[in-house]
Write an enzyme that holds these catalytic residues in place. Structure first.
Site, PDB file in Angstrom:
ATOM      1  N   HIS B 133       0.865  -1.177   0.000  1.00 21.04           N
ATOM      2  CA  HIS B 133       0.000   0.000   0.000  1.00 21.04           C
ATOM      3  C   HIS B 133       0.912   1.242   0.000  1.00 21.04           C
ATOM      4  O   HIS B 133       2.023   1.194   0.508  1.00 21.04           O
ATOM      5  CB  HIS B 133      -0.830  -0.041   1.290  1.00 21.04           C
ATOM      6  CG  HIS B 133      -1.954   0.941   1.358  1.00 21.04           C
ATOM      7  ND1 HIS B 133      -1.759   2.259   1.694  1.00 21.04           N
ATOM      8  CD2 HIS B 133      -3.283   0.800   1.150  1.00 21.04           C
ATOM      9  CE1 HIS B 133      -2.943   2.888   1.696  1.00 21.04           C
ATOM     10  NE2 HIS B 133      -3.876   2.016   1.372  1.00 21.04           N
ATOM     11  N   ASP B 210       3.056  -4.600   8.022  1.00 24.41           N
ATOM     12  CA  ASP B 210       1.827  -3.815   7.884  1.00 24.41           C
ATOM     13  C   ASP B 210       0.667  -4.804   7.964  1.00 24.41           C
ATOM     14  O   ASP B 210       0.409  -5.558   7.035  1.00 24.41           O
ATOM     15  CB  ASP B 210       1.852  -3.078   6.540  1.00 24.41           C
ATOM     16  CG  ASP B 210       0.514  -2.449   6.192  1.00 24.41           C
ATOM     17  OD1 ASP B 210      -0.457  -2.603   6.958  1.00 24.41           O
ATOM     18  OD2 ASP B 210       0.454  -1.789   5.140  1.00 24.41           O
ATOM     19  N   GLN B 213      -4.509  -5.306   6.751  1.00 21.35           N
ATOM     20  CA  GLN B 213      -5.457  -6.249   6.140  1.00 21.35           C
ATOM     21  C   GLN B 213      -5.500  -7.602   6.843  1.00 21.35           C
ATOM     22  O   GLN B 213      -6.448  -8.359   6.647  1.00 21.35           O
ATOM     23  CB  GLN B 213      -5.108  -6.483   4.661  1.00 21.35           C
ATOM     24  CG  GLN B 213      -5.291  -5.277   3.777  1.00 21.35           C
ATOM     25  CD  GLN B 213      -6.737  -4.791   3.723  1.00 21.35           C
ATOM     26  OE1 GLN B 213      -7.684  -5.535   3.992  1.00 21.35           O
ATOM     27  NE2 GLN B 213      -6.920  -3.527   3.394  1.00 21.35           N
ATOM     28  N   LYS B 236     -10.691  -1.172   9.915  1.00 24.43           N
ATOM     29  CA  LYS B 236     -10.694  -2.345   9.035  1.00 24.43           C
ATOM     30  C   LYS B 236     -10.966  -3.616   9.833  1.00 24.43           C
ATOM     31  O   LYS B 236     -10.952  -4.719   9.288  1.00 24.43           O
ATOM     32  CB  LYS B 236      -9.351  -2.477   8.319  1.00 24.43           C
ATOM     33  CG  LYS B 236      -9.101  -1.370   7.303  1.00 24.43           C
ATOM     34  CD  LYS B 236      -7.802  -1.613   6.573  1.00 24.43           C
ATOM     35  CE  LYS B 236      -7.279  -0.380   5.874  1.00 24.43           C
ATOM     36  NZ  LYS B 236      -8.043  -0.013   4.690  1.00 24.43           N
ATOM     37  N   CYS B 374      -4.613   2.378  -3.901  1.00 29.48           N
ATOM     38  CA  CYS B 374      -3.435   2.941  -3.235  1.00 29.48           C
ATOM     39  C   CYS B 374      -2.239   2.004  -3.373  1.00 29.48           C
ATOM     40  O   CYS B 374      -1.447   1.851  -2.445  1.00 29.48           O
ATOM     41  CB  CYS B 374      -3.687   3.230  -1.759  1.00 29.48           C
ATOM     42  SG  CYS B 374      -4.956   4.460  -1.475  1.00 29.48           S
TER      43      CYS B 374
HETATM   44  C1  LIG Z   1      -2.271  -2.941   3.459  1.00 34.26           C
HETATM   45  C2  LIG Z   1      -2.681  -1.579   3.934  1.00 34.26           C
HETATM   46  N1  LIG Z   1      -1.779  -0.800   4.531  1.00 34.26           N
HETATM   47  C3  LIG Z   1      -2.099   0.424   4.991  1.00 34.26           C
HETATM   48  C4  LIG Z   1      -3.360   0.945   4.848  1.00 34.26           C
HETATM   49  C5  LIG Z   1      -3.665   2.305   5.383  1.00 34.26           C
HETATM   50  O1  LIG Z   1      -4.512   2.214   6.482  1.00 34.26           O
HETATM   51  P1  LIG Z   1      -5.221   3.478   7.086  1.00 34.26           P
HETATM   52  O2  LIG Z   1      -5.883   4.197   5.948  1.00 34.26           O
HETATM   53  O3  LIG Z   1      -6.200   2.921   8.046  1.00 34.26           O
HETATM   54  O4  LIG Z   1      -4.187   4.314   7.740  1.00 34.26           O
HETATM   55  C6  LIG Z   1      -4.328   0.177   4.221  1.00 34.26           C
HETATM   56  C7  LIG Z   1      -5.687   0.711   4.037  1.00 34.26           C
HETATM   57  O5  LIG Z   1      -6.188   0.904   2.964  1.00 34.26           O
HETATM   58  C8  LIG Z   1      -3.984  -1.108   3.747  1.00 34.26           C
HETATM   59  O6  LIG Z   1      -4.885  -1.874   3.132  1.00 34.26           O
END
Ligand SMILES: Cc1ncc(COP(=O)(O)O)c(C=O)c1O
Lengths: 152, 416
Positions: B133, B210, B213, B236, B374
């Site tokens: 992401h 990270d 997900q 999430k 993203c």
């Molecule tokens: C794999 C991953 N990392 C990071 C994020 C960013 O999370 P947040 O928008 O809750 O900060 C997301 C969310 O879309 C994600 O799917």
């Protein structure tokens, strides 16, 4: 079919399938790269402007995007060919007002011709940028924005 | 024999009972029942969370860590109990290893800044993967630019799996940090994070996973993985937005300077000098999102009650069912066919751009995400401008995947 007739009309589908003026112009007098970073639509608009009369002699585009953005760009190229730069800028303003719902083509005077096809976009705020990317990019080309333009 | 909807629903979970816990799911969109399949973007909240938040605000709310009166002491206690609950959920040993942030984005920025300032210097290397992401890409890019370090990228194969032999070659004594996701939001790939961590540690590097997900889909055990940091987002995992956090090993936190400074993160302040509090307070400057922390804890209670193993099993059966449905649609190609996947199906069709697809699905009440998710470097790797993504939660039913597949087919017919 109950599908959104208002937005995805036959003409739009047709221009999506067979985009007109879909090519690059070598040594174009003006060109610009436009992106919509939210959805990844990515186009380049090319023009040849006649320096004497200020008319758009040639207009074309290349790139990728959704049906709305592709059809909007394709229709724009067919609509503006032969018109003056001044006219093109005025039409861009009217088009923009229309898709934001600030100009009702059924009630107000305008110069949009067949472009009123896109009036339905005003019901879908998340799609207005799909329709306007072509026009932003056109103005970017006329204004010689060498770094390109973005809808964001 | 092909699975029918009924046999997939199986006995693992009583999905109708679960759906009754989520008030938002019973609504209609344009006269059709809402089919919510954008759970990788954000999940909905069960009544247990909605009510807990309401009650807390109505009866127990107060500032934390500051007041010395009853209401504040009680709120502080609940806030710290929530931290313990989060620590248990991710498998941390000490609750002080959990730092609350606004979500994964802020969590990664915190680590990149703070760890980077202390440990990353010119010529050092950071490793990420090709399927991250932007939240796990941009902070490291910026850090590398600022510190004169270099960013290395683990490539992926055509199925969306990290190429582990290439990863091994990237590791060296220059590697300071390996930052990869546990589950890719764009493809659904489950990465071998334990192995990644072992190899990184052998090279002397730290590891950030990270978990945005994975936290809602997989039973977590950060100690078993062995990673140094693990991030997550409340919104999430059926909790509120604006809250999330990061697990970090105590001894690593101890070494790190603060990221945001101000109140609550200090030991002592004079006009000349400030000494910093111990972790986790050092990294939680200012008044935190108190109610949201309580809501996150309630979401964790809810998930624990059902059981993460059960959730994972059920979601796996949904994934298998949905994958089969999509394999039967000739005009559609699934992007991401890793052997180990979470319940995400990302697909591409030459016939229809994903934005048009999502628009038409919405006409049928089906909420999916279209775009680059993203994860533009991932889209570039697979040579597609965008995909449509169906991401499933344990409150989804196989019938909803039938509705999705029908709507996709109808849309393709319309555009061909
Ligand atoms: C794999 C991953 N990392 C990071 C994020 C960013 O999370 P947040 O928008 O809750 O900060 C997301 C969310 O879309 C994600 O799917």
């Amino acid at each position: 079919m109950s599908y959104d007739k208002e937005l995805y009309q036959q003409v739009i589908l047709d221009h999506n399938r067979k985009p007109r003026n879909f090519r690059a112009i070598e040594n174009a007098s003006h060109s610009c790269h436009g992106v919509n970073p939210l959805c990844g639509d990515d186009i380049t608009v090319y023009l040849n402007v006649n320096e004497d009369g200020g008319t758009i002699d040639e207009l074309s585009f290349q790139g990728s995007g959704c049906a709305i953005s592709k059809a909007s760009t394709s229709l724009m190229t067919t609509f503006l060919k032969g018109r003056s730069v001044e006219e093109a800028r005025r039409i861009k303003e009217e088009f923009h007002k229309m898709i934001l719902g600030n100009l009702d083509p059924e009630k107000e005077e305008h110069h949009l011709g067949k472009l009123v096809l896109f009036a339905g976009i005003r019901e879908y705020p998340s799609r207005t940028k799909c329709a306007s990317l072509a026009w932003h990019t056109l103005v970017g080309a006329l204004d010689k924005k060498f770094d390109g333009v973005s809808t964001e | 024999m092909p699975d029918t909807s009924a046999s997939v629903a199986g006995n693992v979970l009583d999905v109708e009972k679960i759906r009754a816990d989520f008030p938002i799911l019973s609504q209609s969109v344009r006269g059709k029942p809402l089919v919510y399949l954008d759970n990788a973007a954000t999940t909905h909240k069960p009544s247990a969370v909605i009510e807990r938040v309401r009650n807390f605000d109505a009866e127990e709310y107060g500032t934390v860590r500051r007041g010395t009166y009853k209401l504040s002491e009680r709120a502080t206690q609940l806030y710290e109990e929530a931290r313990r609950n989060v620590a248990d959920f991710v498998g941390a040993e000490k609750s002080g290893e959990i730092v609350f942030t606004s979500g994964t984005t802020q969590a990664i920025n915190l680590v990149a800044h703070s760890f980077g300032k202390r440990f990353v210097n010119a010529g050092d290397e950071i490793i990420i993967s090709n399927i991250e992401h932007h939240a796990n890409t941009v902070p490291w890019q910026v850090l590398c630019q600022e510190r004169g370090a270099n960013l290395k990228v683990i490539p992926v194969n055509d199925d969306g799996e990290l190429m582990m032999e290439e990863y091994a070659k990237l590791l060296s004594s220059k590697t300071r940090m390996v930052a990869v996701n546990h589950v890719s939001n764009a493809l659904g790939t489950i990465n071998p994070v334990k192995k990644i961590t072992e190899q990184a540690h052998a090279a002397g590097a730290r590891v950030l996973i990270d978990g945005a997900q994975s936290a809602p889909h997989i039973k977590l055990d950060v100690q078993d993985i062995g990673c140094d940091f693990y991030t997550f987002s409340g919104h999430k995992m059926y909790g509120p937005s604006g809250i999330g956090g990061v697990y970090g090993k105590r001894e690593v936190w101890e070494e790190m300077p603060p990221y945001v400074t101000g109140g609550d993160m200090i030991m002592q302040v004079t006009l000349e000098k400030t000494t910093y509090a111990k972790p986790p307070a050092r990294f939680e400057a200012g008044t935190p999102p108190i109610t949201q922390v309580i809501g996150l804890s309630a979401a964790i209670d809810y998930l624990n009650e059902i059981g993460m193993e059960k959730i994972a099993d059920y979601e796996n059966s949904l994934l298998e069912y949905g994958t089969r449905l999509f394999q039967e649609i000739d005009e559609v190609r699934i992007i991401g066919n890793a052997r180990r996947k979470a319940s995400i199906i990302s697909f591409f069709s030459d016939a229809v751009h994903s934005h048009d697809m999502v628009h038409f699905l919405d006409e049928d009440g089906v909420a999916c995400r279209g775009g680059h998710h993203c994860a533009q470097p991932t889209m570039i790797r697979y040579g597609v401008p965008a995909t449509t993504r169906a991401s499933m939660a344990f409150y989804n039913k196989p019938e909803e995947l039938d509705a999705l597949a029908e709507s996709v087919k109808k849309c393709i017919r319309f555009f061909s």
